[in-house]
Design a protein around this motif. Structure first.
Motif, PDB file in Angstrom:
ATOM      1  N   GLY A 164       0.815  -1.207   0.000  1.00 31.91           N
ATOM      2  CA  GLY A 164       0.000   0.000   0.000  1.00 31.91           C
ATOM      3  C   GLY A 164       0.845   1.251   0.000  1.00 31.91           C
ATOM      4  N   PRO A 165       0.200   2.400  -0.009  1.00 31.66           N
ATOM      5  CA  PRO A 165       0.946   3.662  -0.062  1.00 31.66           C
ATOM      6  C   PRO A 165       1.646   3.969   1.260  1.00 31.66           C
ATOM      7  N   VAL A 166       2.672   4.784   1.169  1.00 32.53           N
ATOM      8  CA  VAL A 166       3.333   5.336   2.346  1.00 32.53           C
ATOM      9  C   VAL A 166       2.548   6.588   2.729  1.00 32.53           C
ATOM     10  N   VAL A 167       1.973   6.579   3.909  1.00 36.71           N
ATOM     11  CA  VAL A 167       1.095   7.676   4.327  1.00 36.71           C
ATOM     12  C   VAL A 167       1.822   8.617   5.287  1.00 36.71           C
ATOM     13  N   VAL A 168       1.796   9.907   4.991  1.00 39.85           N
ATOM     14  CA  VAL A 168       2.308  10.938   5.886  1.00 39.85           C
ATOM     15  C   VAL A 168       1.244  12.026   5.998  1.00 39.85           C
ATOM     16  N   MET A 169       1.415  12.919   6.938  1.00 38.29           N
ATOM     17  CA  MET A 169       0.481  14.042   7.083  1.00 38.29           C
ATOM     18  C   MET A 169       1.244  15.353   7.185  1.00 38.29           C
ATOM     19  N   THR A 170       0.637  16.413   6.664  1.00 35.68           N
ATOM     20  CA  THR A 170       1.128  17.774   6.851  1.00 35.68           C
ATOM     21  C   THR A 170      -0.038  18.630   7.314  1.00 35.68           C
ATOM     22  N   TRP A 171       0.175  19.442   8.363  1.00 36.30           N
ATOM     23  CA  TRP A 171      -0.881  20.353   8.786  1.00 36.30           C
ATOM     24  C   TRP A 171      -0.362  21.776   8.908  1.00 36.30           C
ATOM     25  N   ALA A 172      -1.279  22.705   8.824  1.00 34.43           N
ATOM     26  CA  ALA A 172      -0.966  24.124   8.953  1.00 34.43           C
ATOM     27  C   ALA A 172      -2.278  24.882   9.143  1.00 34.43           C
ATOM     28  N   PRO A 173      -2.227  26.085   9.712  1.00 34.86           N
ATOM     29  CA  PRO A 173      -3.456  26.865   9.873  1.00 34.86           C
ATOM     30  C   PRO A 173      -3.888  27.524   8.566  1.00 34.86           C
ATOM     31  N   GLU A 174      -5.180  27.490   8.304  1.00 35.72           N
ATOM     32  CA  GLU A 174      -5.758  28.150   7.141  1.00 35.72           C
ATOM     33  C   GLU A 174      -7.050  28.849   7.554  1.00 35.72           C
ATOM     34  N   ASP A 175      -7.332  29.974   6.905  1.00 35.37           N
ATOM     35  CA  ASP A 175      -8.596  30.699   7.100  1.00 35.37           C
ATOM     36  C   ASP A 175      -8.842  31.058   8.562  1.00 35.37           C
ATOM     37  N   THR A 176      -7.788  31.439   9.284  1.00 31.44           N
ATOM     38  CA  THR A 176      -7.949  31.879  10.666  1.00 31.44           C
ATOM     39  C   THR A 176      -7.854  33.402  10.722  1.00 31.44           C
ATOM     40  N   ALA A 177      -8.155  33.951  11.892  1.00 33.74           N
ATOM     41  CA  ALA A 177      -8.087  35.403  12.071  1.00 33.74           C
ATOM     42  C   ALA A 177      -6.668  35.877  12.353  1.00 33.74           C
ATOM     43  N   SER A 178      -5.741  34.935  12.546  1.00 31.48           N
ATOM     44  CA  SER A 178      -4.366  35.326  12.850  1.00 31.48           C
ATOM     45  C   SER A 178      -3.394  34.723  11.844  1.00 31.48           C
ATOM     46  N   THR A 179      -2.626  33.734  12.265  1.00 30.07           N
ATOM     47  CA  THR A 179      -1.603  33.159  11.386  1.00 30.07           C
ATOM     48  C   THR A 179      -2.201  32.169  10.392  1.00 30.07           C
ATOM     49  N   ASN A 180      -1.792  32.299   9.123  1.00 34.73           N
ATOM     50  CA  ASN A 180      -2.234  31.374   8.079  1.00 34.73           C
ATOM     51  C   ASN A 180      -1.038  30.917   7.253  1.00 34.73           C
ATOM     52  N   MET A 181      -0.960  29.632   6.986  1.00 34.73           N
ATOM     53  CA  MET A 181       0.145  29.048   6.223  1.00 34.73           C
ATOM     54  C   MET A 181      -0.380  28.118   5.133  1.00 34.73           C
ATOM     55  N   PRO A 182      -1.227  28.612   4.219  1.00 30.95           N
ATOM     56  CA  PRO A 182      -1.787  27.728   3.191  1.00 30.95           C
ATOM     57  C   PRO A 182      -0.729  27.179   2.239  1.00 30.95           C
ATOM     58  N   GLY A 183       0.400  27.884   2.126  1.00 28.65           N
ATOM     59  CA  GLY A 183       1.460  27.414   1.239  1.00 28.65           C
ATOM     60  C   GLY A 183       2.031  26.074   1.644  1.00 28.65           C
ATOM     61  N   MET A 184       2.013  25.773   2.933  1.00 34.36           N
ATOM     62  CA  MET A 184       2.532  24.486   3.398  1.00 34.36           C
ATOM     63  C   MET A 184       1.676  23.338   2.893  1.00 34.36           C
ATOM     64  N   ILE A 185       0.371  23.528   2.940  1.00 42.96           N
ATOM     65  CA  ILE A 185      -0.539  22.496   2.445  1.00 42.96           C
ATOM     66  C   ILE A 185      -0.378  22.325   0.936  1.00 42.96           C
ATOM     67  N   ALA A 186      -0.307  23.436   0.225  1.00 37.73           N
ATOM     68  CA  ALA A 186      -0.151  23.380  -1.233  1.00 37.73           C
ATOM     69  C   ALA A 186       1.168  22.713  -1.620  1.00 37.73           C
ATOM     70  N   MET A 187       2.232  23.026  -0.898  1.00 38.21           N
ATOM     71  CA  MET A 187       3.538  22.425  -1.191  1.00 38.21           C
ATOM     72  C   MET A 187       3.516  20.922  -0.936  1.00 38.21           C
ATOM     73  N   ALA A 188       2.859  20.501   0.136  1.00 38.49           N
ATOM     74  CA  ALA A 188       2.768  19.070   0.437  1.00 38.49           C
ATOM     75  C   ALA A 188       2.032  18.323  -0.671  1.00 38.49           C
ATOM     76  N   GLN A 189       0.970  18.923  -1.177  1.00 33.21           N
ATOM     77  CA  GLN A 189       0.209  18.295  -2.255  1.00 33.21           C
ATOM     78  C   GLN A 189       1.021  18.251  -3.544  1.00 33.21           C
ATOM     79  N   ALA A 190       1.770  19.310  -3.808  1.00 36.87           N
ATOM     80  CA  ALA A 190       2.621  19.335  -5.007  1.00 36.87           C
ATOM     81  C   ALA A 190       3.727  18.284  -4.898  1.00 36.87           C
ATOM     82  N   PHE A 191       4.281  18.120  -3.690  1.00 36.79           N
ATOM     83  CA  PHE A 191       5.342  17.134  -3.495  1.00 36.79           C
ATOM     84  C   PHE A 191       4.811  15.725  -3.669  1.00 36.79           C
TER      85      PHE A 191
END
Length: 204
Positions: free
Chosen positions: A7-34
């Motif tokens: 089966g696949p090798v499963v990993v996870m990446t998390w980051a804050p998105e759509d919050t009132a303070s810190t947002n790091m959507p680029g981390m999620i996008a980079m993980a998907q691109a990788f």
């Protein structure tokens, strides 16, 4: 199962998105691109890479749920993520024997957890280094930073660099955690009567 393909090798990446303070959507996008890049290149020794992503919402409960999702999906690691809720996710990952690899390094928990493997000095090293640099140019330094539990660590780290260079501790100026403009408080930090003060702003 026996006779089946691995089966696949499963990993996870998390980051804050759509919050009132810190947002790091680029981390999620980079993980998907990788994930796409690795699989288009033949995978990992012939196995597909599956990257789970999770919005940790800058919230202790939410990041705990992300960590539980990683455990439920048999993730071998959480990689390259960002969260200010280190106390919540490190304990959850440790209880499920899931390593945290290459995190942002914004909380002390990431440097103390036995299953956390930061790839650099993270925010502590960045702020201490900034203190050393500022000390060479500024007689006084004011720090503008979010008024949060994580933000409370920022002046401690910056002071380490200032102290090493023989400067006095930073003047700590707090702004609301969800503030998007530090201009007013930065102007107050400098002031007309303190022309030798440099201002360093750090967001969460």
């Amino acid at each position: 199962g026996a006779g089946g393909s691995p089966g696949p090798v499963v990993v996870m990446t998390w980051a804050p998105e759509d919050t009132a303070s810190t947002n790091m959507p680029g981390m999620i996008a980079m993980a998907q691109a990788f994930e796409a890049y690795v699989n288009d290149s033949g995978g990992l020794n012939g196995r597909k890479l599956k990257v789970l992503t999770c919005n940790e919402d800058d919230d202790a409960v939410a990041v705990t749920e992300c960590a539980q999702q990683a455990a439920d999906n048999d993730a071998v690691a959480v990689v390259g993520s960002y969260s200010q809720q280190g106390g919540a996710f490190t304990s959850m990952l440790t209880s499920n024997d899931i390593p945290y690899v290459g995190g942002y390094g914004i909380t002390q928990d990431e440097f103390e957890s036995p299953l956390s493997y930061p790839v650099n000095g993270g925010l502590p090293a960045l702020l201490a280094g900034s203190g050393l640099q500022l000390a060479g140019l500024c007689k006084k330094v004011a720090l503008v930073r979010p008024d949060s539990i994580t933000g409370d660590q920022f002046p401690i780290f910056l002071d380490q660099g200032l102290k090493a260079a023989g400067r006095q501790p930073v003047t700590d100026r707090r702004e609301a955690d969800d503030a998007t403009d530090y201009t007013a408080v930065a102007e107050q930090a400098v002031g007309d009567d303190q022309p030798s003060t440099c201002v360093s702003a750090v967001l969460g």
